[in-house]
Design an enzyme around this catalytic site. Sequence first.
Site, short mmCIF file in Angstrom:
data_model
loop_
_atom_site.label_atom_id
_atom_site.label_comp_id
_atom_site.label_asym_id
_atom_site.label_seq_id
_atom_site.Cartn_x
_atom_site.Cartn_y
_atom_site.Cartn_z
NE ARG A 59 -3.19 38.17 -10.12
CZ ARG A 59 -2.17 36.84 -10.36
NH1 ARG A 59 -2.20 35.99 -9.77
NH2 ARG A 59 -2.43 36.47 -12.32
CG ASP A 184 -11.41 51.50 8.41
OD1 ASP A 184 -10.22 52.35 8.53
OD2 ASP A 184 -12.42 51.34 7.82
N1 PLP Z 1 -12.75 52.19 4.87
C1 PLP Z 1 -13.91 53.88 5.33
C2 PLP Z 1 -13.54 53.97 7.10
C3 PLP Z 1 -13.94 54.68 4.58
O1 PLP Z 1 -13.77 55.91 4.56
C4 PLP Z 1 -13.36 54.53 2.84
C5 PLP Z 1 -14.10 55.29 1.59
O2 PLP Z 1 -14.32 56.15 1.95
C6 PLP Z 1 -13.07 52.90 2.77
C7 PLP Z 1 -13.14 52.16 3.51
C8 PLP Z 1 -13.27 52.32 1.81
O3 PLP Z 1 -11.82 53.13 0.76
P1 PLP Z 1 -11.79 53.11 -0.79
O4 PLP Z 1 -13.07 54.13 -1.30
O5 PLP Z 1 -9.73 53.73 -0.86
O6 PLP Z 1 -12.24 51.77 -1.66
#
Ligand code: PLP
Length: 397
Positions: A59, A184
């Site tokens: 895990r 992000d």
């Molecule tokens: N962060 C952003 C900017 C995204 O565009 C996305 C998905 O579209 C995510 C996070 C979530 O990612 P996942 O689809 O891999 O869960």
Amino acid sequence: MTGSNRKAGFQTRAIHFGFDPADHHRAVTPPIYMTSTYAFESVEEAESVAEAAGATYAREHNPTTAILEGRLAELEGGEACVAVASGMGAVGTLLLSLLSQGDAVVVHSTLYSNTFAMAHDGLPRFGIRVIPVDLSEPANLDGVLDGSVKLVYFETPVNPTAQILDIAAIAARAHAAGARVVVDSTFASPAVQRPLEHGADIVLHSLTKYINGHGDMLGGALIGDRETIARIRGTGLRYITGATLSPMAAFLVLRGLKTLKLRMDVHGANALAIARRLAADPKVAWVSYPFLESNPGYAAARRQMANGSAMMAFGLKAGFVGARRMMDGLEVISRAVSLGDAESLIMHPASLTYARRRTKPEAKLATGVGEDLVRLSVGLEDIEDLLADLEAGLARV
Ligand code: PLP
């Protein structure tokens, strides 16, 4: 790695970093370790591995995933990385590891729709206060950051608006108030933008997008300092979400990484050509693309990104209805959610949200997302074919 003291380039590290065939029966490609547990020579050996938080169970540890984690940390310029099962797995594992009841988190007013739901519907249920702030003006943080704010969380470029937020300016204000900064960076990838170099503390990725790049797996990653990543692995991944990346998925991402920079160069060139073409079209009301000189985030984008990546948003003068007509006229570009693949993908958040309301009446568009907004993830097809496809779509409006 270069046979001298010179640091290898991004592309060389994306192919080789942290892997020596001599450690893997001379296999040039990282093997996939499909195992859920590890056996030890003696109880004492098991004890010493457990004591060092080493590999006792899959895990939290897998040798294939560990190669990927080391490589991602290196490419982002971080000390450590933990890979997880999806981008949302990364969001949940991060926030539920680092925040407790009574803490607060500042988020940008526009976020990816499910991160928006996590912030506005999820976290408050656990007694965590969420403060939405328009971070396009970093001074908006003044007066908001009291001692309870532990994190400032945002995307840049922002999903789905492709807006640019100034990482260094936001980080300077957050750090002065003792808050840590999470970026992000899914819309950019480390080939285009490395937020830690601009003052961020933690970088989050959906590996599902550019980093894997081939639309055939889900994954997520968090990169930052060793202590924080160990805490996320040892609490969030271990017993809060358990959102482990499969070794097969880790292998696919390692494969995708080898061409990340080459792909991002073509993605960026294709996207800039399309953004310019759309901006000049009389049927188009507005275009948001970081590397258009007219973009309000252009100066910040040039400081923190190597190119504009390939995510853009635009609206037609014919609005909601025009967006749907135009999209139905496309043949090369696929009507699909997700992004960052070789295939160009286009989506209309308002149509999807309104459709969702038929079964989930509370579904709403994220703040800052209008009914006319179309999001385009420009792929790796020939630019002439993409431009011709968009012409055909626009001709229907
Ligand atoms: N962060 C952003 C900017 C995204 O565009 C996305 C998905 O579209 C995510 C996070 C979530 O990612 P996942 O689809 O891999 O869960």
